[in-house]
Design a protein around this motif. Structure first.
Motif, PDB file in Angstrom:
ATOM      1  N   SER A  92      -6.477   4.345  -4.790  1.00 12.84           N
ATOM      2  CA  SER A  92      -5.459   2.956  -4.563  1.00 12.84           C
ATOM      3  C   SER A  92      -4.243   2.647  -5.246  1.00 12.84           C
ATOM      4  O   SER A  92      -2.849   1.695  -5.255  1.00 12.84           O
ATOM      5  N   ASP A  94      -2.535   8.175   4.802  1.00 10.33           N
ATOM      6  CA  ASP A  94      -3.317   6.806   4.500  1.00 10.33           C
ATOM      7  C   ASP A  94      -4.008   6.815   6.255  1.00 10.33           C
ATOM      8  O   ASP A  94      -5.284   6.849   6.009  1.00 10.33           O
ATOM      9  N   MET A 106       2.248   1.648   6.259  1.00  8.22           N
ATOM     10  CA  MET A 106       0.966   2.562   6.596  1.00  8.22           C
ATOM     11  C   MET A 106       1.756   4.467   6.339  1.00  8.22           C
ATOM     12  O   MET A 106       2.163   4.337   7.544  1.00  8.22           O
ATOM     13  N   HIS A 110      -1.621   3.652  -3.742  1.00  4.48           N
ATOM     14  CA  HIS A 110      -1.024   2.142  -2.635  1.00  4.48           C
ATOM     15  C   HIS A 110      -1.865   2.470  -1.416  1.00  4.48           C
ATOM     16  O   HIS A 110      -1.195   2.165   0.018  1.00  4.48           O
ATOM     17  N   TRP A 130      -4.129   1.741   1.314  1.00  7.85           N
ATOM     18  CA  TRP A 130      -4.816   0.375   1.363  1.00  7.85           C
ATOM     19  C   TRP A 130      -5.980   1.235   2.285  1.00  7.85           C
ATOM     20  O   TRP A 130      -7.260   0.324   2.203  1.00  7.85           O
ATOM     21  N   GLY A 131      -5.504   1.808   3.123  1.00  6.12           N
ATOM     22  CA  GLY A 131      -6.537   2.017   4.074  1.00  6.12           C
ATOM     23  C   GLY A 131      -7.391   2.980   4.097  1.00  6.12           C
ATOM     24  O   GLY A 131      -7.979   2.869   4.269  1.00  6.12           O
ATOM     25  N   SER A 132      -7.049   4.304   3.312  1.00  2.00           N
ATOM     26  CA  SER A 132      -7.998   4.876   2.351  1.00  2.00           C
ATOM     27  C   SER A 132      -8.861   4.346   1.943  1.00  2.00           C
ATOM     28  O   SER A 132     -10.221   4.212   1.141  1.00  2.00           O
ATOM     29  N   VAL A 133      -8.475   3.226   0.835  1.00  3.17           N
ATOM     30  CA  VAL A 133      -9.108   2.877   0.344  1.00  3.17           C
ATOM     31  C   VAL A 133     -10.348   1.946   0.688  1.00  3.17           C
ATOM     32  O   VAL A 133     -11.788   1.747   0.640  1.00  3.17           O
ATOM     33  N   THR A 134      -9.952   1.191   2.087  1.00  4.21           N
ATOM     34  CA  THR A 134     -11.343   0.849   2.806  1.00  4.21           C
ATOM     35  C   THR A 134     -12.523   1.064   3.341  1.00  4.21           C
ATOM     36  O   THR A 134     -13.236   1.209   2.622  1.00  4.21           O
TER      37      THR A 134
END
Length: 93
Positions: free
Chosen positions: A49, A5, A1, A52, A54-58
């Motif tokens: 996304s 992010d 990460m 990549h 993924w923490g930001s996406v969530t």
């Protein structure tokens, strides 16, 4: 990460916690405002996304989902108000 992010994720969580009073309040922002915020955050999650993050996406999906929920609450409230107003007008002599 990567650090970006983490930074974006922390900011999005702060936005989420800032929205909790709005979710719990009887006063809601306009429906269109809530809908537009939810849609734009959904697009932002798609962009994250592709990077990549993924923490930001969530976290962005969480905040966007919260805006959609606020919009649903406003829509439900407006529907009840319109229904009650229509019923009251029918009862008037």
């Amino acid at each position: 990460m990567i650090w970006q992010d983490i930074g974006i994720m922390i900011i999005q969580w702060a936005f989420f916690f800032a929205l909790i009073p709005t979710v719990l309040s009887k006063d809601k922002p306009p429906f269109f405002t809530s809908l537009l915020n939810g849609i734009l955050l959904l697009f932002l999650a798609i962009i994250f996304s592709t990077l990549h993050l993924w923490g930001s996406v969530t976290s962005t999906l969480l905040v966007g989902g919260t805006w959609f929920f606020i919009g649903f609450q406003k829509y439900r409230t407006e529907s009840k108000t319109k229904l009650l107003t229509a019923s009251a007008q029918k009862i008037k002599p």
